[in-house]
Design a protein around this motif. Structure first.
Motif, PDB file in Angstrom:
ATOM      1  N   ALA A  11      56.176 -54.105  87.878  1.00 24.65           N
ATOM      2  CA  ALA A  11      55.468 -53.034  89.079  1.00 24.65           C
ATOM      3  C   ALA A  11      55.389 -53.535  90.200  1.00 24.65           C
ATOM      4  CB  ALA A  11      54.186 -52.572  88.231  1.00 24.65           C
ATOM      5  N   LEU A  12      54.748 -54.680  90.361  1.00 20.97           N
ATOM      6  CA  LEU A  12      54.633 -55.285  91.869  1.00 20.97           C
ATOM      7  C   LEU A  12      55.982 -55.661  92.451  1.00 20.97           C
ATOM      8  CD1 LEU A  12      52.704 -56.398  94.114  1.00 20.97           C
ATOM      9  CD2 LEU A  12      52.365 -58.616  92.778  1.00 20.97           C
ATOM     10  N   ALA A  13      56.822 -56.213  91.583  1.00 20.53           N
ATOM     11  CA  ALA A  13      58.312 -56.527  92.215  1.00 20.53           C
ATOM     12  C   ALA A  13      58.938 -55.187  92.674  1.00 20.53           C
ATOM     13  CB  ALA A  13      59.175 -56.987  91.063  1.00 20.53           C
ATOM     14  N   GLU A  14      58.703 -54.117  92.018  1.00 16.49           N
ATOM     15  CA  GLU A  14      59.122 -52.809  92.778  1.00 16.49           C
ATOM     16  C   GLU A  14      58.351 -52.299  93.891  1.00 16.49           C
ATOM     17  OE1 GLU A  14      59.164 -50.496  89.200  1.00 16.49           O
ATOM     18  OE2 GLU A  14      60.971 -51.293  88.066  1.00 16.49           O
ATOM     19  N   GLN A  15      57.369 -52.306  93.865  1.00 16.57           N
ATOM     20  CA  GLN A  15      56.437 -51.883  95.057  1.00 16.57           C
ATOM     21  C   GLN A  15      56.281 -52.991  96.137  1.00 16.57           C
ATOM     22  OE1 GLN A  15      55.345 -48.592  94.826  1.00 16.57           O
ATOM     23  NE2 GLN A  15      56.474 -48.536  92.819  1.00 16.57           N
ATOM     24  N   LEU A  16      56.085 -54.061  95.795  1.00 15.23           N
ATOM     25  CA  LEU A  16      55.881 -55.211  96.804  1.00 15.23           C
ATOM     26  C   LEU A  16      54.597 -54.916  97.514  1.00 15.23           C
ATOM     27  CD1 LEU A  16      59.349 -56.072  98.191  1.00 15.23           C
ATOM     28  CD2 LEU A  16      57.961 -57.508  96.524  1.00 15.23           C
ATOM     29  N   ASN A  17      53.686 -54.191  96.945  1.00 14.83           N
ATOM     30  CA  ASN A  17      52.492 -53.891  97.500  1.00 14.83           C
ATOM     31  C   ASN A  17      51.349 -53.772  96.388  1.00 14.83           C
ATOM     32  OD1 ASN A  17      50.312 -51.395  98.010  1.00 14.83           O
ATOM     33  ND2 ASN A  17      51.168 -51.951 100.001  1.00 14.83           N
ATOM     34  N   PHE A  18      50.246 -54.663  96.496  1.00 15.10           N
ATOM     35  CA  PHE A  18      49.271 -54.689  95.322  1.00 15.10           C
ATOM     36  C   PHE A  18      48.664 -53.452  95.044  1.00 15.10           C
ATOM     37  CE2 PHE A  18      49.777 -59.055  95.771  1.00 15.10           C
ATOM     38  CZ  PHE A  18      49.693 -59.607  94.600  1.00 15.10           C
ATOM     39  N   THR A  19      48.455 -52.433  96.050  1.00 14.22           N
ATOM     40  CA  THR A  19      47.559 -51.225  95.931  1.00 14.22           C
ATOM     41  C   THR A  19      48.525 -50.267  95.035  1.00 14.22           C
ATOM     42  OG1 THR A  19      46.308 -51.765  97.793  1.00 14.22           O
ATOM     43  CG2 THR A  19      46.489 -49.112  96.834  1.00 14.22           C
ATOM     44  N   ALA A  20      49.761 -50.343  95.717  1.00 13.98           N
ATOM     45  CA  ALA A  20      50.855 -49.079  94.971  1.00 13.98           C
ATOM     46  C   ALA A  20      51.100 -49.757  93.535  1.00 13.98           C
ATOM     47  CB  ALA A  20      52.126 -48.975  96.041  1.00 13.98           C
ATOM     48  N   ALA A  21      51.103 -50.680  93.411  1.00 14.04           N
ATOM     49  CA  ALA A  21      51.608 -51.384  91.940  1.00 14.04           C
ATOM     50  C   ALA A  21      50.398 -51.315  91.180  1.00 14.04           C
ATOM     51  CB  ALA A  21      52.129 -52.940  92.064  1.00 14.04           C
ATOM     52  N   ALA A  22      49.083 -51.467  91.478  1.00 16.02           N
ATOM     53  CA  ALA A  22      48.164 -51.219  90.621  1.00 16.02           C
ATOM     54  C   ALA A  22      48.082 -49.759  90.254  1.00 16.02           C
ATOM     55  CB  ALA A  22      46.816 -51.782  91.440  1.00 16.02           C
ATOM     56  N   GLU A  23      47.833 -48.973  91.135  1.00 15.34           N
ATOM     57  CA  GLU A  23      48.199 -47.406  90.898  1.00 15.34           C
ATOM     58  C   GLU A  23      48.989 -46.913  89.650  1.00 15.34           C
ATOM     59  OE1 GLU A  23      48.479 -45.315  94.550  1.00 15.34           O
ATOM     60  OE2 GLU A  23      46.485 -45.751  95.175  1.00 15.34           O
ATOM     61  N   LYS A  24      50.268 -47.706  90.179  1.00 15.28           N
ATOM     62  CA  LYS A  24      51.550 -47.320  88.978  1.00 15.28           C
ATOM     63  C   LYS A  24      51.309 -47.700  87.568  1.00 15.28           C
ATOM     64  CE  LYS A  24      56.551 -48.100  88.419  1.00 15.28           C
ATOM     65  NZ  LYS A  24      57.704 -48.401  89.021  1.00 15.28           N
ATOM     66  N   VAL A  25      50.455 -48.855  87.300  1.00 14.58           N
ATOM     67  CA  VAL A  25      50.194 -49.417  86.044  1.00 14.58           C
ATOM     68  C   VAL A  25      48.669 -49.048  85.614  1.00 14.58           C
ATOM     69  CG1 VAL A  25      51.961 -51.005  85.909  1.00 14.58           C
ATOM     70  CG2 VAL A  25      49.690 -51.779  86.842  1.00 14.58           C
ATOM     71  N   HIS A  26      48.035 -48.393  86.351  1.00 11.45           N
ATOM     72  CA  HIS A  26      46.696 -47.748  86.031  1.00 11.45           C
ATOM     73  C   HIS A  26      45.607 -48.759  85.792  1.00 11.45           C
ATOM     74  CE1 HIS A  26      48.843 -43.950  85.864  1.00 11.45           C
ATOM     75  NE2 HIS A  26      49.618 -44.518  84.808  1.00 11.45           N
ATOM     76  N   VAL A  27      45.428 -49.924  86.909  1.00 13.93           N
ATOM     77  CA  VAL A  27      44.721 -50.714  86.748  1.00 13.93           C
ATOM     78  C   VAL A  27      43.992 -51.015  88.132  1.00 13.93           C
ATOM     79  CG1 VAL A  27      45.519 -52.217  84.809  1.00 13.93           C
ATOM     80  CG2 VAL A  27      46.235 -52.971  87.098  1.00 13.93           C
ATOM     81  N   THR A  28      42.858 -51.980  88.348  1.00 16.29           N
ATOM     82  CA  THR A  28      42.492 -52.278  89.677  1.00 16.29           C
ATOM     83  C   THR A  28      43.310 -52.970  90.321  1.00 16.29           C
ATOM     84  OG1 THR A  28      41.095 -53.845  88.904  1.00 16.29           O
ATOM     85  CG2 THR A  28      40.083 -51.439  88.884  1.00 16.29           C
ATOM     86  N   GLN A  29      43.165 -53.099  91.445  1.00 17.27           N
ATOM     87  CA  GLN A  29      43.902 -54.149  92.492  1.00 17.27           C
ATOM     88  C   GLN A  29      43.624 -55.655  91.985  1.00 17.27           C
ATOM     89  OE1 GLN A  29      44.330 -53.373  96.716  1.00 17.27           O
ATOM     90  NE2 GLN A  29      44.803 -55.490  97.085  1.00 17.27           N
ATOM     91  N   SER A  30      42.423 -55.749  91.704  1.00 17.07           N
ATOM     92  CA  SER A  30      41.813 -57.035  91.443  1.00 17.07           C
ATOM     93  C   SER A  30      42.336 -57.471  90.233  1.00 17.07           C
ATOM     94  CB  SER A  30      40.394 -56.977  91.615  1.00 17.07           C
ATOM     95  OG  SER A  30      39.736 -56.107  90.648  1.00 17.07           O
ATOM     96  N   THR A  31      42.445 -56.572  89.272  1.00 20.63           N
ATOM     97  CA  THR A  31      42.955 -56.779  87.935  1.00 20.63           C
ATOM     98  C   THR A  31      44.436 -57.326  87.946  1.00 20.63           C
ATOM     99  OG1 THR A  31      41.333 -55.350  86.656  1.00 20.63           O
ATOM    100  CG2 THR A  31      43.300 -55.869  85.525  1.00 20.63           C
ATOM    101  N   LEU A  32      45.069 -56.473  88.720  1.00 19.56           N
ATOM    102  CA  LEU A  32      46.514 -56.825  88.756  1.00 19.56           C
ATOM    103  C   LEU A  32      46.846 -58.182  89.306  1.00 19.56           C
ATOM    104  CD1 LEU A  32      49.573 -55.761  88.842  1.00 19.56           C
ATOM    105  CD2 LEU A  32      49.223 -54.985  91.068  1.00 19.56           C
ATOM    106  N   SER A  33      45.978 -58.449  90.640  1.00 18.12           N
ATOM    107  CA  SER A  33      46.198 -59.741  91.301  1.00 18.12           C
ATOM    108  C   SER A  33      45.747 -61.035  90.200  1.00 18.12           C
ATOM    109  CB  SER A  33      45.095 -59.733  92.366  1.00 18.12           C
ATOM    110  OG  SER A  33      45.319 -61.206  93.002  1.00 18.12           O
ATOM    111  N   HIS A  34      44.560 -60.740  89.467  1.00 22.91           N
ATOM    112  CA  HIS A  34      44.353 -61.602  88.583  1.00 22.91           C
ATOM    113  C   HIS A  34      45.400 -61.952  87.453  1.00 22.91           C
ATOM    114  CE1 HIS A  34      41.816 -64.179  86.104  1.00 22.91           C
ATOM    115  NE2 HIS A  34      42.096 -63.250  84.681  1.00 22.91           N
ATOM    116  N   GLN A  35      46.115 -60.712  86.949  1.00 22.57           N
ATOM    117  CA  GLN A  35      47.192 -60.909  85.694  1.00 22.57           C
ATOM    118  C   GLN A  35      48.099 -61.717  86.581  1.00 22.57           C
ATOM    119  OE1 GLN A  35      46.895 -60.201  82.535  1.00 22.57           O
ATOM    120  NE2 GLN A  35      44.547 -59.566  82.883  1.00 22.57           N
ATOM    121  N   ILE A  36      48.737 -61.360  87.676  1.00 21.49           N
ATOM    122  CA  ILE A  36      49.853 -62.049  88.123  1.00 21.49           C
ATOM    123  C   ILE A  36      49.461 -63.500  88.402  1.00 21.49           C
ATOM    124  CG2 ILE A  36      51.240 -62.077  90.467  1.00 21.49           C
ATOM    125  CD1 ILE A  36      51.823 -59.795  88.720  1.00 21.49           C
ATOM    126  N   ARG A  37      48.448 -63.768  88.827  1.00 20.21           N
ATOM    127  CA  ARG A  37      48.183 -65.163  88.917  1.00 20.21           C
ATOM    128  C   ARG A  37      47.982 -65.882  87.705  1.00 20.21           C
ATOM    129  NH1 ARG A  37      48.323 -67.452  94.013  1.00 20.21           N
ATOM    130  NH2 ARG A  37      47.213 -66.193  95.536  1.00 20.21           N
TER     131      ARG A  37
END
Length: 312
Positions: A11-37
């Motif tokens: 999702a992040l690779a396709e959006q290249l934007n944490f906010t847009a990617a988080a919305e696409k996978v229905h999680v918060t931006q902080s959750t997405l950032s943590h999972q990518i880390r």
């Protein structure tokens, strides 16, 4: 590593934007950032470069993306097949295919598909790769079976196998009795070629450049059948797929130094969910393509081969 890591990464690779990617996978931006880390820590390499205003992929991320997509596709196809095992499918699948596949692979795949799913109607249109890409982008097709077009924004290309390009000549051509021809020997030879809008044309021009050869393009045609017809009664050559349907009076001769190859595949829209019928037909196309690739590998190899150039 868990499936959610791969889904968040794609999702992040396709959006290249944490906010847009988080919305696409229905999680918060902080959750997405943590999972990518977490995923980067497990792999031991960064997948993204994070700037103040821009996110870009690293070379490691680019390399990992295709693998991640393939893994998720396999899992999703498996889940889908279990859910659909007891259900009857219906509807319409619209497929665009280039001439080579329309003549060789698609009819066999359709016969298998329609035997299993007789309530589904399939519409097949023979088109060029760029036309297939344009029709997919507009929503006029569900899936394409083609060589990778030169530009595919919003589309995902899934490679199926690799095939060789061969020299097609008629009885009048001076190479008609040859067992193989080096690309350099086509210097100043007359050929009929696909237009420059085709990715295969760019592939062949790169091969000629490497061989320091400049053929004389006396004609351009956007279909293989008339190219073969022209070759059959002239001393003009063509370079076509090893699987192209040819006449009995046309010889197909292997090319070497280098051997041009290209990779056919499935073309999808990245933004759409695929219907059950479309997924089922794609699975059959993959299976038939893999079987043909195995059959080719089992054939006796001819001599020592030289490096190949593969279509992007």
């Amino acid at each position: 590593m868990e499936l959610r890591h791969l889904r968040y990464f794609v999702a992040l690779a396709e959006q290249l934007n944490f906010t847009a990617a988080a919305e696409k996978v229905h999680v918060t931006q902080s959750t997405l950032s943590h999972q990518i880390r977490q995923l980067e820590e497990e792999l031991g390499r960064p997948l993204f470069q994070r700037g103040a205003r821009k996110v870009t992929m690293t070379l490691t991320g680019e390399a990992f993306l295709e693998r991640a997509r393939n893994a998720l596709r396999e899992v999703d196809e498996g889940i889908w097949s279990v859910r659909m095992a007891a259900e009857e499918m219906s509807g319409v699948v619209r497929i665009g295919t280039t001439h080579t596949f329309s003549m060789r692979i698609v009819p066999r795949c359709l016969s298998m598909f329609l035997e299993i799913y007789p309530s589904v109607r399939v519409e097949v249109l023979e088109m060029s790769g760029n036309e297939i890409a344009a029709a997919l982008a507009k929503g006029d097709l569900d899936i394409g079976v083609t060589y990778k077009p030169q530009s595919t924004p919003g589309l995902h290309f899934e490679s199926l196998y690799t095939e060789e390009m061969m020299l097609a000549v008629g009885a009048k051509h001076p190479f008609s009795k040859r067992r193989f021809v080096r690309m350099s020997e086509l210097h100043l030879q007359k050929i009929v070629a696909l237009p420059r809008t085709f990715s295969t044309r760019a592939l062949l021009e790169e091969c000629f450049r490497m061989a320091n050869a400049t053929p004389v393009v006396v004609a351009e045609m956007n279909a293989i059948a008339p190219m073969i017809e022209l070759v059959s009664f002239t001393d003009i050559a063509a370079i076509v797929s090893e699987h192209a349907t040819v006449r009995p009076d046309v010889r197909m001769i292997p090319l070497e130094s280098p051997t041009p190859t290209r990779g056919p595949g499935l073309l999808w829209r990245t933004s759409d969910s695929r219907s059950h019928a479309t997924r089922a037909l794609a699975a059959i196309i993959r299976s038939v393509s893999a079987e043909q690739a195995r059959d080719k590998r089992h054939k006796t190899l001819r001599g020592k081969r030289v490096p190949r150039i593969q279509s992007p």
